[in-house]
Each structure stands twice: as C-alpha cells, then as structure tokens.
Write an enzyme that holds these catalytic residues in place. Structure first.
Site, short mmCIF file in Angstrom:
data_model
loop_
_atom_site.label_atom_id
_atom_site.label_comp_id
_atom_site.label_asym_id
_atom_site.label_seq_id
_atom_site.Cartn_x
_atom_site.Cartn_y
_atom_site.Cartn_z
N HIS A 129 0.82 -1.21 0.00
CA HIS A 129 0.00 0.00 0.00
C HIS A 129 0.86 1.27 0.00
O HIS A 129 0.47 2.28 0.58
CB HIS A 129 -0.96 0.01 1.20
CG HIS A 129 -1.97 -1.09 1.17
ND1 HIS A 129 -3.11 -1.04 0.42
CD2 HIS A 129 -1.98 -2.31 1.77
CE1 HIS A 129 -3.80 -2.16 0.57
NE2 HIS A 129 -3.13 -2.95 1.38
N ASN A 158 -10.32 -2.96 2.15
CA ASN A 158 -9.98 -2.94 0.73
C ASN A 158 -11.23 -2.65 -0.10
O ASN A 158 -12.33 -2.52 0.44
CB ASN A 158 -9.39 -4.29 0.29
CG ASN A 158 -7.95 -4.49 0.74
OD1 ASN A 158 -7.17 -3.54 0.81
ND2 ASN A 158 -7.60 -5.71 1.07
#
Length: 489
Positions: free
Chosen positions: A59, A132
């Site tokens: 990320h 997510n």
C-alpha cells in the site's frame, strides 16, 4: 528595498537565523574551496539526504482526503459506539486509498486490489477501519502473508514481478481462487478511487450497552456509481497519466464534487457463527446477503484535501487495533495478525511517537498514558508521573472493556474451530463465476489467460487452471483453452 520584498517572510535556517544568500555557497576567496563554516550549506545538504523515510512494504502508493461520517440510522441496539449513537451525528474522518503491490511512484491504473482505510476522529478516541475495495482476500492465515507479498513484489534475481512466482503461489494456495476471480473480473481496475466500493473485509464485533454482541461486516457503497477500466484502457491511462487516481480525487474535491459512500453493514448474532454453513471469520469468503441483509448505517463524505501529501497521506498511520467502546475484533486469523503488524509497521517507518503527528493524533483529547520519550516526542506528559498505579492523580483504568469478550477463549496453540459444511476454497469462487454475464466471463478468462500464459513451467499452468476448474468445470475448461491458444501462438 521594494514594498514587495519588505512584505515577504524572511528565509531562515533550522534554528531560525536569517539566511543572507541562498544562491551561493561560502568560499575561501573567489574560486576557492567551500568553507565548512557554511552552516546553512551543510544543514541544507544533510537535511536533503534524510528527506525520505521507508515506504510502506504494501500500500505504498496512496492518496487521501478529509471529510466526515454522518449517521443516518439508529444503531444503538447493536453497538454502544458513541460516534454511531443517533442519526445526524457527524464525525471527522481521514481516508486513504491505495494500490497494494506497487512502489511509491507506481502507476495508479493497474490491476490490483485497492486499500480503503478510514480514521474516525471520535469523541472516544480514534477508530481505524483498514479495508480494501474487495470483500475477500487471497489468504486466510497471516503466517502466509509475507510469502504472498514476496510473490507480488520484484523477483530477487530479475528485479521485476514474475508470473512464475505469482502463479506458483496461487496454484499452491487454492483459497486464493475466489479473490483471483474477483481481481481479474471487471471490477479489478477501478476507473478512480471515487468509483469503487469499500469493504471492512474482516469480520468485527459490535457490542451494545446491554452487552449483547453481533458479528459485523462493513460495506461502503459508492454514491458515484461503479466505473471500471478494461485492461487496454488501464494500460493506456497508466502510460499517459500514472497519477490518474491521485489527480482525479484531488481535482474532484477542489471542484466541490465531494465523493461519498453509503455505509451498510451485515450483522450476525454471535451465536449464529458456530452453526453457520461456513466459517464466518474466513477472509476468503463473503456472507451472502440473502442470509444477512445489508443494514444502512450512514454516509461518508470527503470534502477537504490535505495541505501536504507527505505530512498527511504518507505519514498517516492506520491500525486495526485502534478500537473504541462498542467495537472490537473477531477470531478472523488475518485480522488477528494485522492487529500487531500494522501498528508495528508504523513504529518502524515513522517512530514510536507517530501517534503524535497531527494526522494521527486523536481529536477527543490529548492522549493520556505512561509512554515516554523516544524520537520526536512532542507530548511528553510534562511533570506527570510515568507509572501506574500512582497516588499523584495520574490517569487510571476504567474497568469497562471496550467490547464483549470473544466466544473464543484462552486457548494456546491450535484452536479447533467448529466444522462448517461449506469450508472449502472453491464454492464461492464458482458462485461468483456463475453470477457473471457471458461478456463478463469472457473478459475474466481473457485477463487470467493473458497473465497465466507468461508462466514458463507447464506444471504451474496446470495447477493454476485446476483450481479454477474446481470452482466451475466450464470456467476451467475455457481458461485452459485460452491459455493454450496464447502459448502456442
């Protein structure tokens, strides 16, 4: 001196002294060597060498914005969380969206899950929801997570992502079949961060004021509508504008086109978990809406951009163990692993005092604990004693747990969970495939085949295809034919 020059702020050194010349280094005479006494030169170069911090292992590439969450339904019968107490209540939020596998400078428009992380600055402390844009994940045990990420990152020899590594791992990890089907389908490449849903993904625990508990899953449904890119569209956009999603989010907020999401949850009475047809804490599975319908909670709106991307987006630290009263964890193994791993990653990247940075600091009140010192400490506690118990008026424990005790109790080693009828890796992947239209199936097979065809070993190809065939026979047969056609040219 002109009026314009007189009105400008004076450039200073780190210690606040005015800088006389920012164009020329101090020299020993015209054309002579530079002088070590030029403190401003040394300070400027030394600081430049230290401007970068370790990027996130996953990320790393992200964008963010501030906004608020407004409750639209009465949820008090399910949770005592204060920020969810009654319709109309608003809580400030910081949101960070990201890709998973790419480095800090990677393109946005790629086939990859997207992080959907939220920090709620509640009156009872910060609540972090780290999810997510997919309701499931590739694996169900945190022990496999480092290995999984190694397959998605650059190969130690070639220095690039290798199809052999990816499909070797996925082929040997059949639980990934559901998420891979999702990822290579139409929603695998969102057109922007505004045009995708978000999910808490994990199962969490809600507790009401009477101590009744419910398992909960979060669904943030985009109010802008779902928009996605085909592989060809994404490749063109990534080459033309690698920062497409970052640009889109910033420009939309600047233009007053504030993106929003409607939060809905699924709620399961705690007692249902043991007798449900599959393990409800398995991150590779979803709860069918027919079993546990969506219940509206509120609306997330993003209406302010960060002033500084590094300070507020790069240094934003989300940890799923930041709970508030009324919300807690479940026995989801991946969640349990993340309760440690996320906070530890931030202590490494940003330092032990990262929670004192403005974007991470609670808005409720100054944090009161007995942590002390460490690099970059700004809230040192003053003269207060740094131990507990003490008789000098220090902070004390409430004796009230944040959430109800989990029904999974005191085991060490392996915990034998209840057996469920559908605890296999392929049922839901097959269900997802059969829900798709013929055009969606064709694109899914083409996307998968294009990647699998890059694999160099036949056994890895065969194993990968076998997992999809186990989910649905037609799915596997079509994929096998498509891969064979690409590999034989």
């Amino acid at each position: 001196m002109s009026d314009t020059t007189a009105s400008r702020a004076t450039l200073t050194t780190e210690s606040g002294a005015p800088v006389a010349d920012n164009q020329n280094s101090a020299q020993a005479g015209v054309g002579g060597p530079l002088l070590i006494q030029d403190q401003y030169l040394l300070e400027k170069l030394a600081r430049f060498n230290r401007e970068r911090i370790p990027e996130r292992v996953v990320h790393a590439r992200g964008s963010g914005a501030y906004g608020y969450f407004e409750v639209t339904a009465d949820l008090t019968r399910f949770t005592k969380a204060h920020f969810l107490a009654e319709p109309g209540r608003r809580t400030e939020v910081f949101a960070r969206f990201s890709t998973v596998a790419g480095n800090l400078g990677a393109a946005d428009a790629v086939r990859d899950p997207r992080g959907f992380a939220l920090k709620f600055y509640t009156e009872e402390g910060n609540y972090d929801l780290v999810g997510n844009n997919t309701p499931v994940f590739f694996i169900k045990d945190p022990l496999k997570f480092p290995d999984f990420i190694h397959t998605q990152k650059r190969d130690p020899y070639t220095g690039i992502q290798e199809a052999d590594n990816v499909w070797d791992f996925w082929g040997l990890s059949p639980e990934a079949t559901h998420q891979v089907t999702w990822l290579f389908g139409d929603r695998g490449i969102p057109a922007s961060y505004r045009h995708m849903d978000g999910f808490g993904s994990h199962t969490y625990l809600w507790t009401n004021a009477e101590g009744q508990a419910y398992w909960v899953k979060y669904h943030f449904k985009t109010d802008q509508g779902i928009r996605t890119l085909t592989s060809a569209e994404a490749a063109e956009l990534a080459g033309r504008d690698p920062d497409s999603h970052q640009r889109d989010l910033r420009e939309a907020v600047d233009a007053g086109q504030f993106p929003s999401w409607t939060l809905k949850v699924q709620l399961m009475p705690v007692a249902d978990a043991a007798k449900y047809r599959f393990n409800p804490f398995d991150l590779t599975k979803v709860w069918p809406h027919a079993d546990y319908p969506l219940v509206e909670v509120g609306r997330l709106v993003l209406d302010r951009n960060p002033e500084n991307v590094f300070a507020e987006v790069e240094q934003a630290a989300f940890s799923p163990n930041n709970f508030v009263p009324g919300i807690g964890p479940s026995p989801d193994k991946m969640l349990q692993g993340r309760l440690f791993a996320y906070a530890d990653a931030h202590r490494y990247r940003l330092g032990v005092n990262h929670t004192q940075l403005a974007v991470n600091a609670p808005h409720a009140a100054t944090a009161r604990n007995h942590g002390r010192d460490g690099a970059m400490a700004t809230n040192t506690g003053g003269r207060a004693k740094n131990y507990e118990p003490n008789s000098f008026g220090g902070p004390y424990e409430t004796g009230e747990p944040l959430y109800a005790a989990s029904p999974v109790t005191g085991h060490t080693g392996t915990f034998e969970a209840p057996s469920h009828a559908e605890d296999d890796d392929f049922v839901q992947a097959g269900n997802l495939y059969r829900l798709m239209s013929e055009d969606e199936k064709a694109r899914l097979v083409a996307n998968l085949a294009g990647f699998i065809a890059q694999v160099t070993r036949d056994d890895l190809v065969d194993r990968a295809v076998a997992n999809f065939r186990a989910a649905d026979a037609e799915y596997g047969d079509r994929l096998e034919a498509a891969v064979k056609a690409l590999r034989t040219g």
